[in-house]
Design a protein around this motif. Sequence first.
Motif: not given
Length: 451
Positions: A2, A169-172, A174-175, A306-308
């Motif tokens: 974070k 969900n920025k994290t996913k 990008e993934q 937990e994800d961004d």
Amino acid sequence: MKRTLTVSLLVMCLVLLGSGFVLAAYDFGGRTVRMVTHDMTRDGLWGDPLAQAHLENVEREFNVKLDIVAMHYDDGSIINDLQQGLLAGTADGIYWVKVGEAYQYANEGFFYPLTDLDIPESIFDQVVDPELLTFRGDRYFFIPFTGTVTQLATRQMAQQPDFEGLVWNKTKFEQWGLPNLYELVEAGEWTWDKFREIAIECTRDLDGDGAIDVWGYSPYATPWGFPEVHNWLITNGADVTTVDETGRTVFALDSPAALEALNFYQELHQLGVVYTGQPGYQAITNDLVMMAIIRPWTLFIINDFEDDLGYVPLPKGPRRDDYVYPAVSGGLYAMAIPATTKEDPEALVALAHAAMFDTPDYLDFYGLDFLYEDSWSMVVRDYESLEYLIQGVFNTEFIKYDSSVFLSTNFFNTWNEYNSRILNGESPASVVASFKDAAQAQLDEMLNFDL
């Protein structure tokens, strides 16, 4: 990991207490005044030392004791309390109401008209169309967003305006190699077409069992019956009514812009990219969706998950060039005075403004954006999210006449029969035509009575 944002102490400098307190122009003679709120207790809204000291100062200066009574609006408690008091001739004080639903009660004489009174300026006058606070030409409502001013002044998380935007969900993203939504917004390419394309790509069977595990997006609160369709109407420049050349308010859900929005709404659901089993803020934190439509009171999920997570406005339709933040007047809280008040209504309004910090004596009205920056920077993780949220405050667009009192049916409730017919595949034009005449009759009765 974070990222945290540096939070200024600007609000502390803007709030003026103690020697800066301006003497009240009204004296209640030591009487008790009830303020009936939506779920806000005295300790809840004025719980920190700054707010406690402020409220005690207000009570001393107005020579009054404020009795803060917390009720829940959506279960009918506030209106029932008001109605019982009106029947007994004892209703008094200050009531928090939902404006869109309260128009009908204004029509029935529940509230004291404020049109000819000297109403203080509110910090939110700069972002709320004054017409929303009136009915049939008379003003009945004041201090839009009710307790939000106090939340801003004391650096709590502001829960209103109740506009809707999108968490992703920025994290996913990008993934999974999906586009960066910030870049799309900045380039002016965040459109319905791009939203549909991404929602389709996000909807996946992750374990190969033939069942969808992750959907494109979830609306704000479908399980609670809260609307979604207004998002697509407003982002395409449509409304449920318009005013013709004679000044008559006419039904407009059959306009080209509105039907285009209703068709898009239907298409998204028929594509299977929409998850409706949980409200958006729950669905995204349970990894059921990649995007979720939310309102500001749910912003805590960004800090907790937990994800961004990032925040952007809803995509724009083909008939708009700008990004807007949709809302309905049924979600706009404001205050009203009972028609049977025995107190001076101007004094009650002034007392409410003072108690809520909603006067230039306490806050810099030109610093509303900085107040929100202090409030929301504590929960978001990047400056883009903060920027788009603050833009939402100044670019909220309301549908004013969203209730059944004006449309003959509660069309904006997700489980309404006409809404359900659209989602089940019937032509939106056919559905709208089937209640147009009844809706126009209601509009004529409520708004066109003197034409």
